[in-house]
Design a protein around this motif. Structure first.
Motif, short mmCIF file in Angstrom:
data_model
loop_
_atom_site.label_atom_id
_atom_site.label_comp_id
_atom_site.label_asym_id
_atom_site.label_seq_id
_atom_site.Cartn_x
_atom_site.Cartn_y
_atom_site.Cartn_z
N UNK A 57 0.83 -1.20 0.00
CA UNK A 57 0.00 0.00 0.00
C UNK A 57 0.87 1.25 0.00
N UNK A 58 1.97 1.21 0.74
CA UNK A 58 2.86 2.37 0.79
C UNK A 58 3.70 2.49 -0.48
N UNK A 59 4.07 1.36 -1.06
CA UNK A 59 4.81 1.38 -2.32
C UNK A 59 3.93 1.87 -3.46
N UNK A 60 2.68 1.38 -3.45
CA UNK A 60 1.73 1.70 -4.51
C UNK A 60 1.16 0.44 -5.08
N UNK A 61 -0.15 0.20 -4.93
CA UNK A 61 -0.76 -1.04 -5.39
C UNK A 61 -1.00 -1.10 -6.90
N UNK A 62 -0.61 -0.04 -7.62
CA UNK A 62 -0.92 0.03 -9.04
C UNK A 62 0.16 -0.56 -9.93
N UNK A 63 1.28 -0.98 -9.35
CA UNK A 63 2.36 -1.51 -10.18
C UNK A 63 3.14 -2.56 -9.41
N UNK A 64 3.74 -3.48 -10.13
CA UNK A 64 4.54 -4.53 -9.53
C UNK A 64 5.94 -4.00 -9.22
N UNK A 65 6.39 -4.09 -7.99
CA UNK A 65 7.74 -3.61 -7.67
C UNK A 65 8.81 -4.58 -8.16
N UNK A 66 10.02 -4.07 -8.27
CA UNK A 66 11.17 -4.95 -8.41
C UNK A 66 11.43 -5.55 -7.03
N UNK A 67 11.80 -6.82 -7.01
CA UNK A 67 11.88 -7.57 -5.75
C UNK A 67 13.27 -8.15 -5.57
N UNK A 68 13.81 -7.98 -4.37
CA UNK A 68 15.03 -8.67 -3.98
C UNK A 68 14.77 -9.31 -2.62
N UNK A 69 15.02 -10.61 -2.50
CA UNK A 69 14.68 -11.31 -1.27
C UNK A 69 15.76 -12.31 -0.88
N UNK A 70 16.06 -12.36 0.41
CA UNK A 70 16.92 -13.37 1.00
C UNK A 70 16.16 -14.07 2.12
N UNK A 71 16.22 -15.40 2.15
CA UNK A 71 15.52 -16.16 3.18
C UNK A 71 16.46 -17.20 3.78
N UNK A 72 16.19 -17.55 5.03
CA UNK A 72 17.06 -18.51 5.72
C UNK A 72 16.23 -19.32 6.72
N UNK A 73 16.72 -20.49 7.04
CA UNK A 73 16.19 -21.33 8.11
C UNK A 73 17.16 -21.26 9.27
N UNK A 74 16.65 -20.93 10.46
CA UNK A 74 17.54 -20.71 11.60
C UNK A 74 17.15 -21.61 12.78
N UNK A 75 16.02 -21.35 13.37
CA UNK A 75 15.62 -22.09 14.57
C UNK A 75 14.40 -22.98 14.36
N UNK A 76 13.83 -22.98 13.18
CA UNK A 76 12.66 -23.80 12.91
C UNK A 76 13.04 -25.27 12.79
N UNK A 77 12.14 -26.15 13.19
CA UNK A 77 12.36 -27.58 13.01
C UNK A 77 11.81 -28.07 11.68
N UNK A 78 11.05 -27.20 10.99
CA UNK A 78 10.53 -27.56 9.69
C UNK A 78 11.47 -27.15 8.58
N UNK A 79 11.01 -27.32 7.33
CA UNK A 79 11.87 -27.01 6.18
C UNK A 79 11.59 -25.64 5.57
N UNK A 80 10.64 -24.89 6.14
CA UNK A 80 10.33 -23.56 5.61
C UNK A 80 11.13 -22.49 6.35
N UNK A 81 11.26 -21.35 5.71
CA UNK A 81 12.08 -20.25 6.23
C UNK A 81 11.49 -19.64 7.50
N UNK A 82 12.39 -19.16 8.39
CA UNK A 82 11.95 -18.39 9.55
C UNK A 82 12.66 -17.04 9.63
N UNK A 83 13.36 -16.68 8.54
CA UNK A 83 14.00 -15.36 8.45
C UNK A 83 13.87 -14.87 7.02
N UNK A 84 13.31 -13.66 6.86
CA UNK A 84 13.07 -13.10 5.53
C UNK A 84 13.55 -11.65 5.50
#
Length: 350
Positions: free
Chosen positions: A187-214
């Motif tokens: 909403x703050x970026x603007x819902x009228x256009x798709x932003x360029x995206x850069x993302x890093x994710x990691x698994x740290x303390x979770x016992x599952x296989x999905x990320x818990x740090x984004x």
């Protein structure tokens, strides 16, 4: 005031603790007519508490003709197929977040809603958070000038080992907690256009296989850069929001905000110097700063109840008066597109 009959699929944390709780406390607008829960003991308990009909199979509940809307609070990975069945059965639909993992699935739901002529809403109650409304109010006032960057941190420290840590169930921080701040960010970026995206994710303390740090960055031409963190390994969370503006800034959390700014017309007039300043000086000036603070009102201090009740009031008006939804399927489609790109980058090792 017309009272709407509601059916709820699922009586877990979301179905019972959030939706049933909220609807039960809005008796002038809603009546919980039926719930569905495959666990027999849980179903008996909830049915007695809510004084409504109960079903172990949601297909039986969907055969009813007296439901004005059905809430889909099934497990995350079932949101898309169950929502399609709700719409196909001829019911208005409110689906819990995360709506979907892929944009193609969102498009299927939007198409089915149009085909059936039924309302399709997604439960993104954080759009109504008092702290977010205050951030928007300050930004929209213009006192901070052009907004350069918005930093959002939904951080804390926790270890988890439940089903929401598994990617097969659409678990992980990005899909579980992420839709809340990401909806605000877009909403703050603007819902009228798709932003360029850069993302890093990691698994740290979770016992599952999905990320818990984004760590997620959104940027685009003539748009503020949005820096979003959703981390479960932050022992010292410092803020929920920070806003960098040309004329000032804002910082704060969900209960307290403060911001300061100067007025350009009151600032000293300066000229660019190509030569070194006299006396080996650094640039320096005295600006007149204006400071303001905000504390969440006592009447809105119960965050989840405040957000949820505001969302359901908007939903009620949409169903009874044709009012526009504050959170539209198009808004959530943009959110899912960002999420899909985040996972693409993670899988590609970008």
């Amino acid at each position: 005031m017309k009272r709407l009959n509601v059916g709820i699929i699922g009586q877990g944390r979301s179905g019972f603790d959030i939706h049933a709780h909220l609807l039960k406390n809005m008796p002038g607008r809603f009546k919980i007519a039926a719930v569905c829960e495959p666990d027999a003991a849980r179903l008996d308990y909830v049915r007695n508490i809510l004084e409504c009909d109960g079903y172990m199979d949601y297909h039986e509940m969907l055969q009813r003709q007296d439901l004005d809307i059905v809430v889909n609070a099934s497990p995350s990975h079932l949101h898309v197929p169950v929502s399609l069945e709700v719409l196909e059965a001829g019911h208005n639909l409110l689906c819990e977040k995360p709506l979907a993992r892929y944009v193609a699935d969102v498009d299927k739901l939007i198409a089915k809603s149009r085909e059936t002529g039924k309302l399709f809403a997604i439960y993104q109650q954080s759009r109504f958070a008092p702290y977010f409304e205050q951030v928007r109010k300050v930004i929209d006032s213009g006192v901070l000038g052009r907004i350069i960057m918005v930093k959002i941190a939904f951080n804390g420290f926790s270890r988890r080992w439940d089903w929401q840590t598994l990617s097969e169930f659409n678990g992980g921080n990005l899909l579980n907690a992420g839709p809340h701040p990401l909806d605000q960010a877009l909403q703050l970026f603007g819902p009228d256009t798709m932003p360029e995206v850069f993302c890093l994710m990691d698994r740290v303390n979770t016992l599952g296989d999905a990320e818990d740090h984004v760590k997620l960055i959104l940027h685009g031409n003539d748009r503020p850069t949005v820096d979003l963190e959703i981390s479960s390994c932050c022992t010292y969370p410092l803020y929920t929001y920070q806003v960098y503006g040309a004329n000032g800034g804002l910082t704060g959390n969900m209960e307290h905000m403060e911001w300061k700014y100067f007025k350009p017309e009151e600032a000293p007039q300066q000229e660019l110097h190509r030569d070194p300043l006299p006396g080996r000086k650094y640039c320096g000036e005295s600006l007149k700063w204006y400071s303001k603070k905000w504390h969440v009102p006592e009447s809105k201090s119960q965050l989840y109840d405040t957000m949820g009740a505001a969302f359901y009031r908007n939903l009620y008006d949409a169903l009874t008066k044709g009012a526009p939804l504050a959170v539209t399927p198009a808004h959530v489609r943009q959110q899912v597109a960002v999420i899909e790109e985040c996972y693409r980058q993670d899988m590609a090792g970008c």
